[in-house]
Scaffold this motif. Sequence first.
Motif, PDB file in Angstrom:
ATOM      1  N   PHE A 162       1.368  -9.460  -0.308  1.00  0.00           N
ATOM      2  CA  PHE A 162       0.035  -9.143  -1.053  1.00  0.00           C
ATOM      3  C   PHE A 162      -0.798 -10.285  -1.675  1.00  0.00           C
ATOM      4  O   PHE A 162      -1.871 -10.060  -2.053  1.00  0.00           O
ATOM      5  CB  PHE A 162       0.007  -7.846  -1.860  1.00  0.00           C
ATOM      6  CG  PHE A 162       0.447  -6.573  -1.295  1.00  0.00           C
ATOM      7  CD1 PHE A 162      -0.371  -5.816  -0.481  1.00  0.00           C
ATOM      8  CD2 PHE A 162       1.694  -6.031  -1.592  1.00  0.00           C
ATOM      9  CE1 PHE A 162       0.035  -4.531   0.153  1.00  0.00           C
ATOM     10  CE2 PHE A 162       2.172  -5.037  -1.217  1.00  0.00           C
ATOM     11  CZ  PHE A 162       1.304  -4.099  -0.309  1.00  0.00           C
ATOM     12  N   GLY A 181       1.584  -8.570  -6.912  1.00  0.00           N
ATOM     13  CA  GLY A 181       1.921  -8.345  -5.408  1.00  0.00           C
ATOM     14  C   GLY A 181       3.394  -7.950  -5.501  1.00  0.00           C
ATOM     15  O   GLY A 181       3.791  -6.818  -4.650  1.00  0.00           O
ATOM     16  N   TYR A 229      -3.043  -3.654   1.828  1.00  0.00           N
ATOM     17  CA  TYR A 229      -3.439  -4.103   0.712  1.00  0.00           C
ATOM     18  C   TYR A 229      -4.756  -3.095   0.229  1.00  0.00           C
ATOM     19  O   TYR A 229      -4.652  -2.669  -1.005  1.00  0.00           O
ATOM     20  CB  TYR A 229      -4.143  -5.532   0.701  1.00  0.00           C
ATOM     21  CG  TYR A 229      -5.298  -5.848  -0.030  1.00  0.00           C
ATOM     22  CD1 TYR A 229      -5.295  -6.196  -1.317  1.00  0.00           C
ATOM     23  CD2 TYR A 229      -6.631  -5.554   0.411  1.00  0.00           C
ATOM     24  CE1 TYR A 229      -6.229  -6.339  -2.045  1.00  0.00           C
ATOM     25  CE2 TYR A 229      -7.853  -5.776  -0.458  1.00  0.00           C
ATOM     26  CZ  TYR A 229      -7.680  -6.038  -1.774  1.00  0.00           C
ATOM     27  OH  TYR A 229      -8.530  -6.258  -2.584  1.00  0.00           O
TER      28      TYR A 229
END
Length: 237
Positions: A162, A181, A229
Amino acid sequence: MKKAKFSDWLRQSLIFIGRGPWVWAGYTLFTGIIMILGRGSLALGILLSVTSLFAGVGVAKYIDLKYSAENPVGFYWAINKSLPLALLAAVSIVIFWFVFMAIANIFSGELYKIGQFFFNWELTPENMSDQSMRETANWIYGYANVTLMFVLLMLTTFASWFSYPLMLFKNYSWSEAKIRGNLAVSKHQNAMYKLLGFIFAEAIFCTTVTPLLTPVLYMLTSTMMYVTYKGIFEAGK
C-alpha cells in the motif's frame, strides 16, 4: 475491521475494469508497446515498465473518479499526479537491480555484462527468424514479468503493497506509508498472501505460456493495488 478476502478483491477488480473498459484497454496497449523498448536496453525497459505499473494506479483512480459522476477529472490529471512519484519509484528499482546485477557479475567475472544492462540490442533478423508468435512475445516480454516479481519483492521487503497509493493519494512520507501499509497488510495477512501469490503465479504463467498477456497483468496489478487501497483506506468515504 472486517478482514478482507482475496476473492472479493479479485471480483471487485474485474468489475472495476468494466467501469472504463476503453481507458483500461488503451493504457494496457500503451504499456505493451513501450515494453518492447526493453529489448534494446534493460535499464530503460525496467524504468518504463515500473513507471507504467505505478502510473496505472493513477489511471485506475482516474477511471474511478471519471465514472463516479461526482468528481469527474481529465486523463491529464491522472498522469500529471502519478507520473513524478511513479518515475521516482522506477528509478529506485533500476538502481537496486543494477547494484544486484553488478555485484553478481563482478563475482562471476563477467564484467562485460554490466554494460549490457544499459544497451544490448537484440532486435536482429537472426533473433527473430523461425520463431512462433508465442516465442517472440516471450522473448520481448520475458524481462517485464521478472521485473514485476522483483517489484513485488522490493515492496514487501523495503515498503509495503500500500506504500505507493498512500504516498500518492494521502501525501504520506515513505516511512509513514510503510508503517501504515504494513499495519494494514498484517490485519489482512491471509488475503495479502493470496493476492501476492496470485500475481507471482500469473507472472510465471505469462513468462512460459501467455506472454502476450503481460501488459494485461501489469494493468490488472495496478487496478488491484488501487482497489485494495480504496477498500481499506477509503472505505468510509
